[in-house]
Design an enzyme around this catalytic site. Sequence first.
Site, PDB file in Angstrom:
ATOM      1  N   CYS A   7      70.705  70.756 129.894  1.00 49.29           N
ATOM      2  CA  CYS A   7      71.249  69.526 129.309  1.00 49.29           C
ATOM      3  C   CYS A   7      71.343  69.724 127.793  1.00 49.29           C
ATOM      4  O   CYS A   7      71.418  70.866 127.323  1.00 49.29           O
ATOM      5  CB  CYS A   7      70.429  68.297 129.693  1.00 49.29           C
ATOM      6  SG  CYS A   7      68.713  68.314 129.131  1.00 49.29           S
ATOM      7  N   ASN A  10      66.922  68.973 126.486  1.00 44.83           N
ATOM      8  CA  ASN A  10      65.877  69.543 127.361  1.00 44.83           C
ATOM      9  C   ASN A  10      64.586  68.718 127.344  1.00 44.83           C
ATOM     10  O   ASN A  10      63.488  69.255 127.478  1.00 44.83           O
ATOM     11  CB  ASN A  10      65.589  71.016 126.992  1.00 44.83           C
ATOM     12  CG  ASN A  10      64.778  71.779 128.039  1.00 44.83           C
ATOM     13  OD1 ASN A  10      63.982  72.654 127.697  1.00 44.83           O
ATOM     14  ND2 ASN A  10      64.947  71.486 129.300  1.00 44.83           N
ATOM     15  N   CYS A  12      65.036  65.178 128.744  1.00 48.06           N
ATOM     16  CA  CYS A  12      65.286  64.100 129.725  1.00 48.06           C
ATOM     17  C   CYS A  12      65.827  64.652 131.046  1.00 48.06           C
ATOM     18  O   CYS A  12      65.091  64.773 132.022  1.00 48.06           O
ATOM     19  CB  CYS A  12      66.253  63.058 129.161  1.00 48.06           C
ATOM     20  SG  CYS A  12      65.611  62.189 127.704  1.00 48.06           S
ATOM     21  N   ARG A  13      67.109  64.991 131.105  1.00 45.65           N
ATOM     22  CA  ARG A  13      67.735  65.300 132.389  1.00 45.65           C
ATOM     23  C   ARG A  13      67.317  66.645 132.982  1.00 45.65           C
ATOM     24  O   ARG A  13      66.938  66.714 134.159  1.00 45.65           O
ATOM     25  CB  ARG A  13      69.270  65.262 132.250  1.00 45.65           C
ATOM     26  CG  ARG A  13      69.806  63.878 131.976  1.00 45.65           C
ATOM     27  CD  ARG A  13      71.235  63.916 131.477  1.00 45.65           C
ATOM     28  NE  ARG A  13      71.333  64.518 130.156  1.00 45.65           N
ATOM     29  CZ  ARG A  13      72.449  64.769 129.515  1.00 45.65           C
ATOM     30  NH1 ARG A  13      73.610  64.480 130.104  1.00 45.65           N
ATOM     31  NH2 ARG A  13      72.452  65.302 128.306  1.00 45.65           N
ATOM     32  N   SER A  14      67.431  67.739 132.190  1.00 44.21           N
ATOM     33  CA  SER A  14      67.199  69.052 132.821  1.00 44.21           C
ATOM     34  C   SER A  14      65.740  69.318 133.205  1.00 44.21           C
ATOM     35  O   SER A  14      65.501  69.930 134.250  1.00 44.21           O
ATOM     36  CB  SER A  14      67.793  70.188 131.981  1.00 44.21           C
ATOM     37  OG  SER A  14      67.160  70.308 130.736  1.00 44.21           O
ATOM     38  N   ASP A 123      73.647  60.695 130.108  1.00 42.27           N
ATOM     39  CA  ASP A 123      72.539  60.931 129.183  1.00 42.27           C
ATOM     40  C   ASP A 123      71.740  59.629 129.027  1.00 42.27           C
ATOM     41  O   ASP A 123      72.279  58.635 128.539  1.00 42.27           O
ATOM     42  CB  ASP A 123      73.137  61.374 127.835  1.00 42.27           C
ATOM     43  CG  ASP A 123      72.073  61.719 126.814  1.00 42.27           C
ATOM     44  OD1 ASP A 123      70.886  61.458 127.066  1.00 42.27           O
ATOM     45  OD2 ASP A 123      72.450  62.258 125.753  1.00 42.27           O
TER      46      ASP A 123
HETATM   47  P1  4NP Z   1      68.758  65.253 127.450  1.00 48.94           P
HETATM   48  O1  4NP Z   1      68.770  63.924 126.581  1.00 48.94           O
HETATM   49  O2  4NP Z   1      69.922  66.085 126.995  1.00 48.94           O
HETATM   50  O3  4NP Z   1      68.917  64.743 128.845  1.00 48.94           O
HETATM   51  O4  4NP Z   1      67.413  65.919 127.212  1.00 48.94           O
HETATM   52  C1  4NP Z   1      68.780  63.934 125.186  1.00 48.94           C
HETATM   53  C2  4NP Z   1      67.612  64.191 124.515  1.00 48.94           C
HETATM   54  C3  4NP Z   1      67.591  64.177 123.131  1.00 48.94           C
HETATM   55  C4  4NP Z   1      68.745  63.905 122.436  1.00 48.94           C
HETATM   56  C5  4NP Z   1      69.934  63.654 123.126  1.00 48.94           C
HETATM   57  C6  4NP Z   1      69.941  63.681 124.503  1.00 48.94           C
HETATM   58  N1  4NP Z   1      68.733  63.857 121.031  1.00 48.94           N
HETATM   59  O5  4NP Z   1      69.762  63.515 120.437  1.00 48.94           O
HETATM   60  O6  4NP Z   1      67.681  64.155 120.420  1.00 48.94           O
END
Ligand code: 4NP
Length: 152
Positions: A7, A10, A12-14, A123
């Site tokens: 993702c 790294n 939340c989703r992955s 997201d």
């Molecule tokens: P992820 O979510 O890609 O599912 O881990 C996010 C985590 C952090 C951020 C964006 C999306 N960020 O902007 O810090």
Amino acid sequence: MKVLFVCLGNICRSPLAEAIFKAKAQKMGLSNTLFADSCGTANYHIGDSPDPRTFKNAQSNGVEIVHRGRQFSKRDLTDFDWIFAMDKGNLEIILSYTQSEAERSKVKLIRDFDPVKRGNVPDPYYGTEDDFQEVFQILDRTIDNLLVSLTK
Ligand code: 4NP
């Protein structure tokens, strides 16, 4: 077989996809043959634990999550057999590192395996607890289907 979930951050989703995949592989008695990891295309959260909301969501769904953030690297294209991107933006970033058709053919959008609806795993970072649960439900049914494909 080695599979990588990717993702943006790294956190939340992955890491949730990795944890769900590992839990299901273990239930199927396949934890010795199916290796899973996750990473992010961005460098914002290297070394970080998953987002506390991801932890809470995983726990409430009975899934153990153990991971530290790391960034995607070109080496992942040779180290892994399959690379599953959470959304089209991250898919394009991974594809931009590929140098052969063999590498490109390893990279898939994870919801191509969603039996309900194709597209991005949304997201949840700026979202609510319900958004985290929606991500869980998408990943849960998608990874069931993914495991059927991988073990055929
Ligand atoms: P992820 O979510 O890609 O599912 O881990 C996010 C985590 C952090 C951020 C964006 C999306 N960020 O902007 O810090």
